[in-house]
Write a protein that holds these residues in place. Structure first.
Motif, PDB file in Angstrom:
ATOM      1  N   LEU A   1      79.723  10.835 135.884  1.00 24.71           N
ATOM      2  CA  LEU A   1      79.549  12.262 136.138  1.00 24.71           C
ATOM      3  C   LEU A   1      79.600  12.509 137.639  1.00 24.71           C
ATOM      4  O   LEU A   1      78.970  11.763 138.419  1.00 24.71           O
ATOM      5  CB  LEU A   1      78.214  12.739 135.561  1.00 24.71           C
ATOM      6  CG  LEU A   1      78.096  14.209 135.128  1.00 24.71           C
ATOM      7  CD1 LEU A   1      79.123  14.525 134.049  1.00 24.71           C
ATOM      8  CD2 LEU A   1      76.697  14.493 134.616  1.00 24.71           C
ATOM      9  N   ASP A   2      80.338  13.538 138.033  1.00 21.56           N
ATOM     10  CA  ASP A   2      80.458  13.872 139.457  1.00 21.56           C
ATOM     11  C   ASP A   2      80.688  15.387 139.564  1.00 21.56           C
ATOM     12  O   ASP A   2      81.820  15.868 139.553  1.00 21.56           O
ATOM     13  CB  ASP A   2      81.620  13.094 140.075  1.00 21.56           C
ATOM     14  CG  ASP A   2      81.705  13.304 141.585  1.00 21.56           C
ATOM     15  OD1 ASP A   2      80.735  13.849 142.163  1.00 21.56           O
ATOM     16  OD2 ASP A   2      82.726  12.944 142.180  1.00 21.56           O
ATOM     17  N   ILE A   3      79.584  16.131 139.642  1.00 22.49           N
ATOM     18  CA  ILE A   3      79.648  17.598 139.673  1.00 22.49           C
ATOM     19  C   ILE A   3      79.093  18.087 141.001  1.00 22.49           C
ATOM     20  O   ILE A   3      77.932  17.827 141.336  1.00 22.49           O
ATOM     21  CB  ILE A   3      78.840  18.200 138.509  1.00 22.49           C
ATOM     22  CG1 ILE A   3      79.419  17.737 137.163  1.00 22.49           C
ATOM     23  CG2 ILE A   3      78.833  19.719 138.585  1.00 22.49           C
ATOM     24  CD1 ILE A   3      78.642  18.230 135.966  1.00 22.49           C
TER      25      ILE A   3
ATOM     26  N   SER B   1      75.682  13.154 140.539  1.00 23.13           N
ATOM     27  CA  SER B   1      76.527  12.018 140.166  1.00 23.13           C
ATOM     28  C   SER B   1      75.716  11.021 139.357  1.00 23.13           C
ATOM     29  O   SER B   1      74.522  10.830 139.586  1.00 23.13           O
ATOM     30  CB  SER B   1      77.107  11.333 141.408  1.00 23.13           C
ATOM     31  OG  SER B   1      76.079  10.701 142.151  1.00 23.13           O
ATOM     32  N   VAL B   2      76.382  10.405 138.402  1.00 23.22           N
ATOM     33  CA  VAL B   2      75.778   9.374 137.555  1.00 23.22           C
ATOM     34  C   VAL B   2      76.730   8.193 137.526  1.00 23.22           C
ATOM     35  O   VAL B   2      77.909   8.343 137.166  1.00 23.22           O
ATOM     36  CB  VAL B   2      75.531   9.883 136.123  1.00 23.22           C
ATOM     37  CG1 VAL B   2      74.931   8.777 135.265  1.00 23.22           C
ATOM     38  CG2 VAL B   2      74.631  11.099 136.133  1.00 23.22           C
ATOM     39  N   VAL B   3      76.221   7.022 137.896  1.00 20.07           N
ATOM     40  CA  VAL B   3      77.046   5.814 137.952  1.00 20.07           C
ATOM     41  C   VAL B   3      76.449   4.775 137.025  1.00 20.07           C
ATOM     42  O   VAL B   3      75.267   4.441 137.124  1.00 20.07           O
ATOM     43  CB  VAL B   3      77.129   5.269 139.395  1.00 20.07           C
ATOM     44  CG1 VAL B   3      77.987   4.002 139.427  1.00 20.07           C
ATOM     45  CG2 VAL B   3      77.697   6.321 140.329  1.00 20.07           C
TER      46      VAL B   3
ATOM     47  N   ARG C   1      68.548   9.320 134.200  1.00 20.10           N
ATOM     48  CA  ARG C   1      68.299   9.711 135.588  1.00 20.10           C
ATOM     49  C   ARG C   1      69.625   9.700 136.355  1.00 20.10           C
ATOM     50  O   ARG C   1      70.438   8.782 136.212  1.00 20.10           O
ATOM     51  CB  ARG C   1      67.321   8.741 136.252  1.00 20.10           C
ATOM     52  CG  ARG C   1      65.898   8.816 135.705  1.00 20.10           C
ATOM     53  CD  ARG C   1      65.190  10.049 136.228  1.00 20.10           C
ATOM     54  NE  ARG C   1      63.873  10.195 135.648  1.00 20.10           N
ATOM     55  CZ  ARG C   1      62.770   9.613 136.148  1.00 20.10           C
ATOM     56  NH1 ARG C   1      62.853   8.849 137.232  1.00 20.10           N
ATOM     57  NH2 ARG C   1      61.595   9.803 135.566  1.00 20.10           N
ATOM     58  N   CYS C   2      69.829  10.733 137.172  1.00 23.39           N
ATOM     59  CA  CYS C   2      71.054  10.786 137.959  1.00 23.39           C
ATOM     60  C   CYS C   2      70.979   9.791 139.123  1.00 23.39           C
ATOM     61  O   CYS C   2      69.892   9.458 139.610  1.00 23.39           O
ATOM     62  CB  CYS C   2      71.296  12.198 138.477  1.00 23.39           C
ATOM     63  SG  CYS C   2      70.004  12.820 139.577  1.00 23.39           S
ATOM     64  N   THR C   3      72.133   9.337 139.557  1.00 19.93           N
ATOM     65  CA  THR C   3      72.187   8.399 140.688  1.00 19.93           C
ATOM     66  C   THR C   3      71.920   9.129 141.995  1.00 19.93           C
ATOM     67  O   THR C   3      71.241   8.620 142.888  1.00 19.93           O
ATOM     68  CB  THR C   3      73.565   7.719 140.730  1.00 19.93           C
ATOM     69  OG1 THR C   3      73.826   7.104 139.455  1.00 19.93           O
ATOM     70  CG2 THR C   3      73.601   6.652 141.821  1.00 19.93           C
ATOM     71  N   SER C   4      72.438  10.332 142.089  1.00 13.56           N
ATOM     72  CA  SER C   4      72.188  11.155 143.274  1.00 13.56           C
ATOM     73  C   SER C   4      72.343  12.617 142.877  1.00 13.56           C
ATOM     74  O   SER C   4      72.879  12.942 141.815  1.00 13.56           O
ATOM     75  CB  SER C   4      73.162  10.801 144.409  1.00 13.56           C
ATOM     76  OG  SER C   4      74.502  11.064 144.015  1.00 13.56           O
TER      77      SER C   4
ATOM     78  N   THR D   1      76.522  13.081 128.640  1.00 22.47           N
ATOM     79  CA  THR D   1      75.777  12.570 129.797  1.00 22.47           C
ATOM     80  C   THR D   1      75.176  13.713 130.600  1.00 22.47           C
ATOM     81  O   THR D   1      74.049  13.621 131.104  1.00 22.47           O
ATOM     82  CB  THR D   1      76.700  11.724 130.697  1.00 22.47           C
ATOM     83  OG1 THR D   1      77.254  10.654 129.933  1.00 22.47           O
ATOM     84  CG2 THR D   1      75.932  11.145 131.880  1.00 22.47           C
ATOM     85  N   PHE D   2      75.899  14.810 130.704  1.00 24.21           N
ATOM     86  CA  PHE D   2      75.394  15.989 131.416  1.00 24.21           C
ATOM     87  C   PHE D   2      74.136  16.523 130.728  1.00 24.21           C
ATOM     88  O   PHE D   2      73.139  16.853 131.391  1.00 24.21           O
ATOM     89  CB  PHE D   2      76.486  17.057 131.471  1.00 24.21           C
ATOM     90  CG  PHE D   2      76.125  18.243 132.307  1.00 24.21           C
ATOM     91  CD1 PHE D   2      75.546  18.095 133.567  1.00 24.21           C
ATOM     92  CD2 PHE D   2      76.369  19.530 131.850  1.00 24.21           C
ATOM     93  CE1 PHE D   2      75.215  19.192 134.342  1.00 24.21           C
ATOM     94  CE2 PHE D   2      76.045  20.639 132.615  1.00 24.21           C
ATOM     95  CZ  PHE D   2      75.468  20.467 133.869  1.00 24.21           C
ATOM     96  N   CYS D   3      74.167  16.585 129.393  1.00 32.14           N
ATOM     97  CA  CYS D   3      72.969  17.012 128.651  1.00 32.14           C
ATOM     98  C   CYS D   3      71.833  16.003 128.809  1.00 32.14           C
ATOM     99  O   CYS D   3      70.658  16.382 128.871  1.00 32.14           O
ATOM    100  CB  CYS D   3      73.301  17.188 127.175  1.00 32.14           C
ATOM    101  SG  CYS D   3      74.216  18.705 126.808  1.00 32.14           S
ATOM    102  N   ASP D   4      72.190  14.730 128.857  1.00 31.46           N
ATOM    103  CA  ASP D   4      71.171  13.698 129.047  1.00 31.46           C
ATOM    104  C   ASP D   4      70.449  13.870 130.382  1.00 31.46           C
ATOM    105  O   ASP D   4      69.231  13.681 130.482  1.00 31.46           O
ATOM    106  CB  ASP D   4      71.805  12.298 128.986  1.00 31.46           C
ATOM    107  CG  ASP D   4      72.266  11.918 127.594  1.00 31.46           C
ATOM    108  OD1 ASP D   4      71.814  12.564 126.633  1.00 31.46           O
ATOM    109  OD2 ASP D   4      73.057  10.965 127.470  1.00 31.46           O
ATOM    110  N   ILE D   5      71.206  14.232 131.407  1.00 36.06           N
ATOM    111  CA  ILE D   5      70.611  14.440 132.731  1.00 36.06           C
ATOM    112  C   ILE D   5      69.682  15.651 132.707  1.00 36.06           C
ATOM    113  O   ILE D   5      68.545  15.607 133.217  1.00 36.06           O
ATOM    114  CB  ILE D   5      71.717  14.649 133.790  1.00 36.06           C
ATOM    115  CG1 ILE D   5      72.530  13.370 133.977  1.00 36.06           C
ATOM    116  CG2 ILE D   5      71.103  15.083 135.118  1.00 36.06           C
ATOM    117  CD1 ILE D   5      71.755  12.225 134.561  1.00 36.06           C
TER     118      ILE D   5
END
Length: 746
Positions: free
Chosen positions: A522-524, A513-515, A557-560, A547-551
């Motif tokens: 993002l929430d996969i 997840s990215v917040v 950085r992802c939130t979790s 954003t997925f590619c950025d992660i």
């Protein structure tokens, strides 16, 4: 008809002009050196000019050295530094303390049998109740009694200071205006320290009473040998460089000269030392035999020697900077200036190269300070005030930043104008200085040397057709017959569909997840990707695809959650580390180094070239050169390899970035909208290229062009509002009502 061959033949010269590596031609440079080293001393010998004029020229040459040091940072690496006066002062104080040790007779001998320098004795911060007998020469003054340690410390102190500060600043990614403000604050802080008497640096009075040269006394045979070694070493280095230049000149003219191996280079170095030994011993004997004359800084011959030393130092620094800029490390520095983020995703750590060039720049400025102090006869905290650093910025801007000769032209012209105007109309100088800077910014942003550059460009274009980017795009790469390419794509599609190698997982995403400011981008829950798989990701704008590619690539950085690549956790790794592990990234908008040529962009992308030492000491091998040319030929850019990237069309820029990605030899390719802005023919070529790559790579493609997605005929993943909505073949996705409603439309 427009002649492309003629264009490419002249493009290398044009690119060198644009990047400032050939603004002043060789004949002009040789003329300037002869004027400085031969004509001006002869004019003094014949009585046409006074020694005070020679002394003034020597000091201005020191200013030119400082300008060159700033240009390395600001002009080529894109970092505006406002602490060059600080590094200049470190060198000046080092040499000033040495000269003060051997200066005026005033002072005492402390209990440790050290003679206190006259300038320190006059302002010594004695404590209440202390007598002169209790005063001690500070321990940090003592290494500066000897000339050799003074020279080493004069270079080492600014270099170490810059390396330490640069490491923490650049590693924290401080840049732009924040870096400029930080360096200005550092200069102000050090200035405040140097003006305090308690620091025992003579306070606002500064270092004075420079009278004696000091170390090379005739009674001390060791000092005579030291002088002999110094002179011989300097002459040997110059003879060796001259010999290497002559050898390379013969080789460039295709005369039968075999490549020098290490043994022959050592032989050439030995001959250079042998040739330099005789004049070195003669100079040493001449100085020590007339020590009473050469020991006095006010002696005209000593001042002439200092002027010549400043000239030689400027020439050597110019040649050194020329080597840096024209080598691989110079191209990396320009890449830092143009697109630091792209460099990280290529596997480089820009802060390493920034620390290096910051340190080199500081040492050059320190050298300038050491040469300036004996010619000025005094060195005070005024020399490190923040306004002095701003003056250096003006010199570089007026001359032309991002050029090798511009800072020298700017420093000399501005200071000569200052010298004349302050004598004729001193009150007008501040207004003239401000107007000059504004004029350069508005009318001649490339500085005075742009006039010379314009003349050379005009000469280059005489009798040649217009070389505008529009003409170039008219001759874009021709693709083969579309039908044959579509047939080949169908074959590649069948091959990848029938492949049995898609087994082991290369990428595994869990609970990601990215917040951003409370918005969940993002929430996969779960996503896996197998080796040698081409995965297409589609979705509406804002779905979280980029954003997925950025992660994955480390930009965000992802939130979790947890992200594994080849069973290694990369959740908290930086971009360069992830790139070195084998993940390559192509951005939505082509991300390149516009000031470099097509070939030089490809050089930057070569694998295993990320270290500072290799870029500094080695060059591209013949096998790597062939690999680059093969890839450029594959995408139709071989004819444009010497053209600056900023002149390429959008499609050519897309192919170049894909070629750089392939050349870096990643295992996993992240390709963001490769078909954006391409013609139908270019789209087919790009699809064919990606399908070819699948046999050796795992690929994630983000795309909006449904026709392009159909050409790839690969598994499709649909993202919407940061979540996985659907996955499967293109036909299955099209049949999903949720996808039709959210993305494809009814």
């Amino acid at each position: 008809m427009f002649d492309l061959n003629l264009l490419w033949k002249s493009s290398r010269v044009t690119n060198m002009l644009d990047r400032g590596t050939a603004v002043i031609d060789r004949s002009t440079g040789v003329t300037a050196v002869l004027v400085a080293l031969v004509l001006i001393p002869m004019l003094w010998v014949n009585g046409n000019i006074e020694i005070s004029t020679i002394n003034m020229f020597g000091r201005y040459l020191c200013f030119a050295l400082v300008a060159v040091s700033l240009n390395l940072l600001w002009g080529y690496t894109g970092m505006l530094c406002l602490c060059q006066s600080l590094f200049f002062a470190f060198g000046g104080y080092a040499m000033g303390m040495f000269l003060a040790h051997h200066g005026g007779p005033e002072g005492i001998v402390d209990v440790n049998n050290w003679k206190m320098p006259a300038c320190l004795y006059q302002v010594y911060p004695g404590q209440v109740g202390e007598s002169e007998k209790d005063w001690l020469v500070p321990i940090f003054w003592k290494p500066f009694y000897w000339f050799s340690s003074t020279v080493v410390l004069g270079l080492l102190l600014p270099g170490l200071f810059a390396a330490v500060i640069g490491f923490f600043v650049f590693r924290s990614r401080v840049k732009g205006v924040f870096f400029a403000i930080l360096t200005q604050a550092l200069t102000l802080a050090v200035w405040l320290v140097f003006t305090m008497n308690e620091t025992m640096l003579c306070g606002t009075n500064g270092l004075t009473r420079f009278e004696s040269v000091g170390p090379f006394t005739p009674e001390n045979s060791g000092s005579q040998w030291t002088l002999t070694l110094v002179i011989t070493g300097v002459l040997s280095a110059h003879f060796y460089m001259l010999a290497m230049w002559i050898t390379n000149k013969f080789r460039n003219r295709k005369i039968d000269v075999e490549k020098l191996n290490r043994a022959k280079k050592l032989l050439l170095l030995g001959l250079s030392i042998g040739v330099a030994l005789a004049p070195g011993m003669w100079c040493s004997n001449n100085v020590t035999s007339q020590f009473d004359l050469y020991d006095q800084l006010k002696d005209e011959r000593v001042q002439l020697i200092l002027y010549i030393a400043s000239t030689v130092a400027l020439i050597d620094v110019y040649l050194f900077c020329s080597y840096l800029i024209q080598s691989r490390i110079g191209r990396v520095l320009i890449a830092v200036r143009d697109n630091e983020q792209r460099l990280r995703f290529t596997g480089y750590k820009p802060y390493v190269f920034k620390v290096f060039v910051f340190t080199v720049s500081a040492m050059i400025a320190g050298l300038a300070g050491m040469l300036y102090a004996p010619q000025m006869g005094i060195f005070t905290p005024t020399n490190l005030e923040t306004k002095e650093s701003i003056l250096v910025v003006i010199w570089v801007a007026v001359g032309g930043r991002g050029t090798l000769s511009g800072p020298i032209v700017g420093a000399l012209s501005v200071n000569l104008l200052y010298n004349w105007l302050t004598s004729a109309a001193p009150d007008t100088w501040p207004f003239v200085q401000g107007a000059l800077f504004i004029l350069v910014v508005l009318v001649m942003p490339n500085g005075l040397v742009s006039i010379w550059s314009f003349l050379m460009r005009t000469k280059q274009r005489l009798g040649q057709p217009d070389m505008s980017p529009v003409d170039v795009t008219e001759h874009a790469i021709k693709v083969d017959d579309a039908a044959s390419r579509l047939s080949r794509i169908a074959t590649l599609q069948r091959h990848q569909t029938d492949s049995e190698e898609i087994q082991a997982e290369i990428l595994n995403v869990e609970n990601l997840s990215v917040v951003f400011d409370g918005f969940k981008a993002l929430d996969i829950d779960k996503f896996t990707l197998q080796h040698y798989m081409l995965q297409v990701i589609i979705g509406p704008n804002g779905a979280g695809k980029t954003t997925f590619c950025d992660i994955i690539s480390g930009k965000t950085r992802c939130t979790s959650g947890r992200l594994e690549y080849q069973q290694q956790d990369i959740t908290k790794r930086d971009e360069a580390s992830i790139a070195r592990m084998g993940i390559g990234r192509k951005f939505q908008t082509p991300s390149l180094f516009d000031s470099l040529t097509v070939y030089e962009n490809m050089e930057i992308a070569l694998p295993n070239w990320h270290g500072l030492g290799r870029n500094l000491l080695q060059s591209t091998s013949s096998s790597e050169d062939r690999r680059i040319l093969e890839l450029l030929h594959r995408v139709g850019l071989n004819d444009q390899r010497d053209r600056q990237v900023k002149y390429l069309s959008h499609g050519q820029r897309q192919w170049l970035e894909i070629s750089m990605l392939i050349l870096s030899d990643p295992v996993l390719l992240l390709v963001d909208e490769p078909a954006a802005g391409l013609t139908d023919e270019e789209t087919v070529l790009t699809a064919e290229l990606l399908l070819e790559l699948q046999s050796d790579h795992t690929i994630i493609v983000i795309e909006h062009d449904m026709d392009f997605v159909r050409l790839l005929n690969s598994p499709v993943l649909v993202l919407n509002e940061g979540k996985v909505m659907a996955s499967g073949t293109m036909e299955e996705v099209q049949a999903d009502e949720r996808v039709v409603e959210a993305y494809l439309g009814r």
